[in-house]
Design a protein around this motif. Structure first.
Motif, PDB file in Angstrom:
ATOM      1  N   GLN A 106      -1.527-105.174  24.746  1.00 14.84           N
ATOM      2  CA  GLN A 106      -0.386-106.049  24.508  1.00 14.84           C
ATOM      3  C   GLN A 106      -0.168-106.941  25.720  1.00 14.84           C
ATOM      4  O   GLN A 106      -0.642-106.648  26.814  1.00 14.84           O
ATOM      5  CB  GLN A 106       0.870-105.220  24.220  1.00 14.84           C
ATOM      6  N   ALA A 128       9.798-103.118  23.591  1.00 11.97           N
ATOM      7  CA  ALA A 128       9.140-103.042  22.287  1.00 11.97           C
ATOM      8  C   ALA A 128       7.643-102.826  22.453  1.00 11.97           C
ATOM      9  O   ALA A 128       7.016-102.067  21.698  1.00 11.97           O
ATOM     10  CB  ALA A 128       9.422-104.312  21.483  1.00 11.97           C
ATOM     11  N   ALA A 129       7.067-103.481  23.453  1.00 17.52           N
ATOM     12  CA  ALA A 129       5.648-103.284  23.722  1.00 17.52           C
ATOM     13  C   ALA A 129       5.370-101.857  24.191  1.00 17.52           C
ATOM     14  O   ALA A 129       4.372-101.232  23.794  1.00 17.52           O
ATOM     15  CB  ALA A 129       5.177-104.290  24.767  1.00 17.52           C
ATOM     16  N   ALA A 163      -3.299-101.710  16.675  1.00 19.03           N
ATOM     17  CA  ALA A 163      -2.025-102.266  17.138  1.00 19.03           C
ATOM     18  C   ALA A 163      -1.445-101.405  18.256  1.00 19.03           C
ATOM     19  O   ALA A 163      -1.432-100.172  18.167  1.00 19.03           O
ATOM     20  CB  ALA A 163      -1.035-102.362  15.977  1.00 19.03           C
ATOM     21  N   GLY A 164      -0.975-102.054  19.304  1.00 20.39           N
ATOM     22  CA  GLY A 164      -0.330-101.354  20.404  1.00 20.39           C
ATOM     23  C   GLY A 164      -1.251-100.921  21.521  1.00 20.39           C
ATOM     24  O   GLY A 164      -0.773-100.515  22.582  1.00 20.39           O
ATOM     25  N   GLU A 224       1.032-107.978  16.763  1.00 18.86           N
ATOM     26  CA  GLU A 224       1.477-109.271  16.252  1.00 18.86           C
ATOM     27  C   GLU A 224       1.738-110.237  17.409  1.00 18.86           C
ATOM     28  O   GLU A 224       2.296-109.859  18.434  1.00 18.86           O
ATOM     29  CB  GLU A 224       2.767-109.128  15.447  1.00 18.86           C
ATOM     30  N   ILE A 234       2.649-108.063  20.723  1.00 17.47           N
ATOM     31  CA  ILE A 234       3.429-106.826  20.677  1.00 17.47           C
ATOM     32  C   ILE A 234       3.139-106.117  19.361  1.00 17.47           C
ATOM     33  O   ILE A 234       3.313-106.695  18.279  1.00 17.47           O
ATOM     34  CB  ILE A 234       4.943-107.115  20.802  1.00 17.47           C
ATOM     35  N   ASP A 235       2.652-104.889  19.473  1.00 17.51           N
ATOM     36  CA  ASP A 235       2.391-104.063  18.293  1.00 17.51           C
ATOM     37  C   ASP A 235       1.485-104.777  17.290  1.00 17.51           C
ATOM     38  O   ASP A 235       1.720-104.732  16.076  1.00 17.51           O
ATOM     39  CB  ASP A 235       3.703-103.650  17.631  1.00 17.51           C
ATOM     40  N   ALA A 247       3.176 -95.240  20.730  1.00 18.26           N
ATOM     41  CA  ALA A 247       2.746 -94.866  19.380  1.00 18.26           C
ATOM     42  C   ALA A 247       1.227 -94.934  19.241  1.00 18.26           C
ATOM     43  O   ALA A 247       0.620 -94.157  18.496  1.00 18.26           O
ATOM     44  CB  ALA A 247       3.419 -95.784  18.362  1.00 18.26           C
ATOM     45  N   ALA A 248       0.600 -95.872  19.959  1.00 16.98           N
ATOM     46  CA  ALA A 248      -0.851 -96.049  19.853  1.00 16.98           C
ATOM     47  C   ALA A 248      -1.640 -95.070  20.710  1.00 16.98           C
ATOM     48  O   ALA A 248      -2.838 -94.861  20.464  1.00 16.98           O
ATOM     49  CB  ALA A 248      -1.214 -97.478  20.257  1.00 16.98           C
ATOM     50  N   GLU A 258       7.108 -99.190  23.442  1.00 16.81           N
ATOM     51  CA  GLU A 258       7.252 -98.331  22.253  1.00 16.81           C
ATOM     52  C   GLU A 258       5.959 -98.327  21.448  1.00 16.81           C
ATOM     53  O   GLU A 258       5.476 -97.279  21.003  1.00 16.81           O
ATOM     54  CB  GLU A 258       8.409 -98.842  21.393  1.00 16.81           C
ATOM     55  N   ALA A 259       5.381 -99.511  21.262  1.00 11.92           N
ATOM     56  CA  ALA A 259       4.136 -99.606  20.502  1.00 11.92           C
ATOM     57  C   ALA A 259       2.978 -98.933  21.240  1.00 11.92           C
ATOM     58  O   ALA A 259       2.112 -98.304  20.622  1.00 11.92           O
ATOM     59  CB  ALA A 259       3.815-101.070  20.229  1.00 11.92           C
TER      60      ALA A 259
END
Length: 486
Positions: free
Chosen positions: A202, A47-48, A198-199, A15, A12-13, A54-55, A50-51
């Motif tokens: 995932q 959360a994934a 990141a993102g 990590e 996720i994001d 953003a990506a 959201e990332a």
């Protein structure tokens, strides 16, 4: 409470994370626990997403050549790790090691194909107009969710991921709960080898797919879903869109027919039918489930087929010589038994197999999984359950037919339309069959019709949209018309 300290199988994001709990991963041949995976919930899924949102702008703006280079690097990394990946797949899926390795290598080819398709996903300029030019642009649809199955846990995952990334879409993967570790490791390899931001890629492992997927479907920011699995679940995804449209690719049930004409090369056809039926213990959406053999050829064909079936060797997929692994679970075994029992009760004869396989005397002790003998039924008719329900196991029913039209009509008499097989030598006759069959994939004298360069998908209740081929990337792209007045 987790079964043991949770494994970090959630990407996720950028990590790797553990989840609120963990679940056991079981070897279907021995029923032994081979791993633990993080059991994510809706919070991790959102959360994934959201990332991914953003990506999206950055990955969308990344040049197609750079995306292609990243995917080719990932394909090379998968090839380099083919041995360990195949062993990992066999440990949680059960298929023989040579089949697992073939699937892994095929996955790498799919990434190579996706890399090139991303470079060709261009638009066009329309012919001149008195007002000025017109343009047709292709743009990525947005954050995507890839829901992948347990029966081909590498190829189905990589095909979806490759096309999404090539198109410019961030993608969240949800592997099947029976096979989370091979999915996790493939995501790890692709993410690292491609050096993805990141993102962009995932992964969510979970035993609560309805909750996790439901949370994502309720969020309008998720713009694309690609699903491979049962027809029941696929149709529920369509119904879940409610008042909001979302691009949805579905690859669902198959119940595939095969037609063997009397002019076929019968030894070659018997070898091909055996391969297309019993690979992965028959647990394939394109496995032959209904075999129609012309009556005049049946007497010569059946011994050739039975010889092939007799050569199959059940056992643990990691053991040398094994050609038939276990069913994924005992629910699948129960369905196989129910179909065979019903067919025999209604007049079918067991020509081979017909019962659970006993592991007594097997090369490896402790094989407690859901094994079933490779089975051939003759004297089958259309009233039997096995004729209308997809068995998803190592049972092959044979139907005799007299004329071509009758065979093709019976082959088409199903709610499914994924794959069909034709065996014959007369070109005109074969071509008429190809045109008449209502299936997205038709294999002619070929037991393995899945290739990166060919579109994969079905008609009717077998699905919508296509993966692979030049058509595959279309599912991850929107079309935008631009008119310019000069």
């Amino acid at each position: 409470m987790p079964a043991e300290p949770s494994t970090a199988t959630l990407l996720i994001d950028g990590e790797w994370r553990t989840g609120p709990a963990a679940f056991e991963v079981v070897d279907p041949a021995t029923l032994e626990v081979v791993a633990h995976a993080a059991d994510a919930g809706p919070d991790e899924a959102l959360a994934a997403l959201e990332a991914a949102c953003a990506a999206f702008p950055g990955w969308r703006a990344t040049g197609s050549e750079d995306r292609a280079t990243a995917l080719r690097a990932a394909a090379a990394a998968i090839r380099a790790a083919a041995g360990p990946l195949a062993e990992l797949m066999t440990s949680e899926n059960g298929k023989p090691l040579h089949e697992a390795r073939g699937e892994v290598m095929g996955s790498a080819r799919m990434l190579d194909w996706a890399a090139e398709e991303g470079r060709r996903a261009d638009g066009r300029v329309t012919p001149g107009n008195p007002n000025g030019p017109g343009l047709v642009l292709r743009t990525p649809v947005g954050p995507a969710l890839a829901i992948t199955p347990w029966n081909f846990p590498a190829s189905m995952l990589v095909r979806k991921v490759g096309l999404a990334l090539a198109a410019g879409c961030p993608v969240i993967v949800k592997p099947a709960e029976q096979t989370p570790m091979i999915g996790t490791e493939l995501v790890r390899i692709i993410n690292e080898a491609a050096a993805l931001p990141a993102g962009v890629l995932q992964s969510i492992t979970t035993t609560r797919p309805a909750e996790v997927v439901g949370a994502l479907l309720d969020d309008p920011r998720l713009r694309k879903v690609s699903f491979t699995g049962s027809t029941e679940v696929g149709l529920s995804l369509i119904r879940s869109t409610g008042s909001r449209l979302r691009r949805t690719s579905l690859e669902m049930g198959g119940h595939s027919p095969a037609v063997v004409f009397d002019d076929a090369d019968l030894p070659a056809a018997a070898a091909a039918v055996s391969a297309a039926k019993f690979a992965n213990a028959g647990q394939s959406c394109i496995a032959i489930n209904r075999l129609y053999v012309q009556r005049g050829a049946l007497e010569a064909f059946l011994p050739l087929l039975l010889e092939r079936v007799a050569a199959l060797r059940p056992g643990h997929g990691a053991d040398e010589g094994t050609t038939l692994g276990p069913l994924i679970d005992f629910a699948g075994l129960d369905k196989v038994e129910r179909h065979v029992t019903d067919a025999v009760k209604r007049g079918a004869a067991v020509a081979a197999g017909g019962r659970r396989w006993s592991a007594e005397g097997a090369a490896r002790p402790g094989l407690a999984g859901a094994f079933y003998e490779p089975t051939v039924l003759t004297g089958v008719d259309d009233s039997m359950l096995i004729s209308s329900e997809e068995t998803f196991g190592p049972v092959l029913p044979i139907y005799a037919f007299d004329d071509d039209e009758d065979a093709l009509n019976r082959a088409n008499a199903s709610e499914y339309g994924l794959a069909a097989y034709v065996f014959g030598s007369a070109l005109g006759r074969v071509w008429r069959a190809v045109e008449a069959l209502d299936f997205g994939i038709v294999a002619v004298n070929d037991p393995a019709p899945v290739r990166p360069e060919l579109p994969f998908g079905g008609m009717k209740n077998s699905g919508q949209e296509r993966e692979g081929g030049s058509e595959g990337i279309d599912a991850y792209l929107e079309t935008k018309s631009v008119s310019v007045k000069l």
